[in-house]
Design a protein around this motif. Structure first.
Motif, short mmCIF file in Angstrom:
data_model
loop_
_atom_site.label_atom_id
_atom_site.label_comp_id
_atom_site.label_asym_id
_atom_site.label_seq_id
_atom_site.Cartn_x
_atom_site.Cartn_y
_atom_site.Cartn_z
N ILE A 1 -4.02 -6.15 -7.53
CA ILE A 1 -4.08 -5.25 -8.68
C ILE A 1 -4.55 -3.87 -8.26
O ILE A 1 -3.99 -2.85 -8.66
N VAL A 2 -5.59 -3.83 -7.42
CA VAL A 2 -6.13 -2.55 -6.96
C VAL A 2 -5.10 -1.80 -6.15
O VAL A 2 -4.92 -0.58 -6.29
N ALA A 3 -4.40 -2.52 -5.28
CA ALA A 3 -3.39 -1.88 -4.42
C ALA A 3 -2.26 -1.28 -5.24
O ALA A 3 -1.63 -0.30 -4.82
N GLN A 4 -2.01 -1.85 -6.41
CA GLN A 4 -0.92 -1.37 -7.26
C GLN A 4 -1.40 -0.39 -8.32
O GLN A 4 -0.66 -0.07 -9.25
N SER A 5 -2.64 0.08 -8.21
CA SER A 5 -3.19 1.00 -9.20
C SER A 5 -3.63 2.30 -8.52
O SER A 5 -4.84 2.52 -8.33
N PRO A 6 -2.69 3.17 -8.17
CA PRO A 6 -3.04 4.43 -7.50
C PRO A 6 -3.93 5.33 -8.35
O PRO A 6 -4.73 6.09 -7.81
N VAL A 7 -3.80 5.24 -9.67
CA VAL A 7 -4.61 6.08 -10.55
C VAL A 7 -6.08 5.72 -10.41
O VAL A 7 -6.95 6.60 -10.32
N LEU A 8 -6.38 4.43 -10.35
CA LEU A 8 -7.77 3.97 -10.19
C LEU A 8 -8.34 4.47 -8.88
O LEU A 8 -9.47 4.97 -8.83
N ILE A 9 -7.57 4.35 -7.80
CA ILE A 9 -8.04 4.82 -6.50
C ILE A 9 -8.27 6.32 -6.52
O ILE A 9 -9.23 6.82 -5.94
N GLN A 10 -7.41 7.08 -7.20
CA GLN A 10 -7.54 8.53 -7.26
C GLN A 10 -8.81 8.94 -8.02
O GLN A 10 -9.51 9.87 -7.62
N VAL A 11 -9.10 8.24 -9.12
CA VAL A 11 -10.30 8.54 -9.90
C VAL A 11 -11.56 8.30 -9.07
O VAL A 11 -12.47 9.13 -9.01
N VAL A 12 -11.61 7.15 -8.40
CA VAL A 12 -12.76 6.82 -7.56
C VAL A 12 -12.87 7.81 -6.40
O VAL A 12 -13.97 8.23 -6.03
N THR A 13 -11.73 8.21 -5.85
CA THR A 13 -11.73 9.16 -4.73
C THR A 13 -12.33 10.50 -5.14
O THR A 13 -13.16 11.06 -4.43
N LEU A 14 -11.93 11.03 -6.28
CA LEU A 14 -12.45 12.31 -6.74
C LEU A 14 -13.94 12.23 -7.04
O LEU A 14 -14.72 13.10 -6.62
N CYS A 15 -14.35 11.19 -7.76
CA CYS A 15 -15.78 11.01 -8.08
C CYS A 15 -16.59 10.86 -6.80
O CYS A 15 -17.69 11.41 -6.68
N GLY A 16 -16.06 10.12 -5.84
CA GLY A 16 -16.75 9.94 -4.58
C GLY A 16 -16.90 11.24 -3.81
O GLY A 16 -17.95 11.51 -3.22
N ALA A 17 -15.86 12.08 -3.83
CA ALA A 17 -15.91 13.37 -3.14
C ALA A 17 -16.99 14.26 -3.74
O ALA A 17 -17.75 14.91 -3.01
N VAL A 18 -17.07 14.29 -5.06
CA VAL A 18 -18.08 15.12 -5.74
C VAL A 18 -19.49 14.62 -5.42
O VAL A 18 -20.39 15.40 -5.09
N LEU B 1 -17.10 13.27 4.96
CA LEU B 1 -16.54 12.22 4.12
C LEU B 1 -16.04 12.79 2.80
O LEU B 1 -14.97 12.42 2.30
N ALA B 2 -16.84 13.70 2.21
CA ALA B 2 -16.44 14.34 0.95
C ALA B 2 -15.16 15.14 1.14
O ALA B 2 -14.24 15.09 0.29
N LEU B 3 -15.07 15.88 2.23
CA LEU B 3 -13.87 16.67 2.52
C LEU B 3 -12.66 15.76 2.70
O LEU B 3 -11.57 16.04 2.19
N GLY B 4 -12.86 14.66 3.42
CA GLY B 4 -11.77 13.72 3.63
C GLY B 4 -11.28 13.13 2.32
O GLY B 4 -10.07 13.00 2.10
N LEU B 5 -12.21 12.77 1.44
CA LEU B 5 -11.82 12.22 0.13
C LEU B 5 -11.11 13.26 -0.72
O LEU B 5 -10.14 12.95 -1.41
N LEU B 6 -11.60 14.50 -0.66
CA LEU B 6 -10.99 15.57 -1.44
C LEU B 6 -9.56 15.84 -0.97
O LEU B 6 -8.63 15.99 -1.79
#
Length: 205
Positions: free
Chosen positions: A61-78, A193-198
């Protein structure tokens, strides 16, 4: 069953033993001996929960949910960017050092920070839920349970070993200058790590 458990232990250990935001935080807390047990327990239980979810099939499910990964990625970068700035500020203010060590966080702040490092890192989901979960497909029944248990045990051993093993470095960190070096290193790691996520977030849009 033993082979499956060892496979989970070896793979889980290889994924978690790396320089990262969560490990850097636990190392720092271990050095000042602040809330070590509860923070290590949170990390270990969180990994166990995510591993169980992955082995149970959530990885697909996670692998098929790019939106979820993108949200977590942005929050993690911040979050990581903010913590990086905080680390550099600590390093620039030797007056914040008390008896050669920084002032510890309160329990609530430490727990919330630990949870943020754990759940705002998309790599945690990719490693524990997606990767470990997908590889568990090679096992069935009790062997799959043993595989997941082995991976969870590796996480537990690592975090408690890191948290309580850090005290052996205490003599080196008796000098404020050593803490400044550590905070600079932490700041650089968090910043990269933040730069990589961004960049990952911008590339995924």
């Amino acid at each position: 069953m033993f082979s499956a458990g060892f496979s989970g232990l070896a793979l889980g250990g290889s994924l978690i033993v790396a320089i990262g935001a969560q490990n850097a935080f636990i190392l720092r807390q271990g050095l000042i001996r602040s809330h070590v047990f509860i923070l290590c327990l949170i990390c270990a239980l969180s990994d166990a929960l995510l591993i169980a979810a992955g082995v149970g099939g959530l990885g697909t499910i996670v692998a098929q949910s790019p939106v979820l990964i993108q949200v977590v990625t942005l929050c993690g970068a911040v979050f990581l960017g903010t913590y990086s700035v905080m680390a550099f500020r600590r390093a620039a203010k030797p007056g914040a050092m008390v008896a050669g060590a920084p002032e510890p966080m309160g329990l609530k702040a430490a727990v919330l920070t630990c949870l943020a490092f754990t759940f705002l890192n998309p790599h945690v989901y990719l490693d524990t839920v997606v990767l470990l979960g997908s590889l568990s497909a090679a096992f069935e029944g009790t062997e799959r349970v043993a595989y997941g248990a082995g991976a969870a045990i590796a996480s537990c051993l690592w975090f408690f070993g890191l948290g309580y093993g850090a005290r052996f470095l205490a003599p080196f960190f008796a000098r404020p200058a050593a803490w400044r070096v550590l905070d600079v290193v932490i700041g650089v790691v968090m910043g990269l790590l933040a730069l990589g996520l961004l960049l990952s977030f911008l590339g995924g849009e």
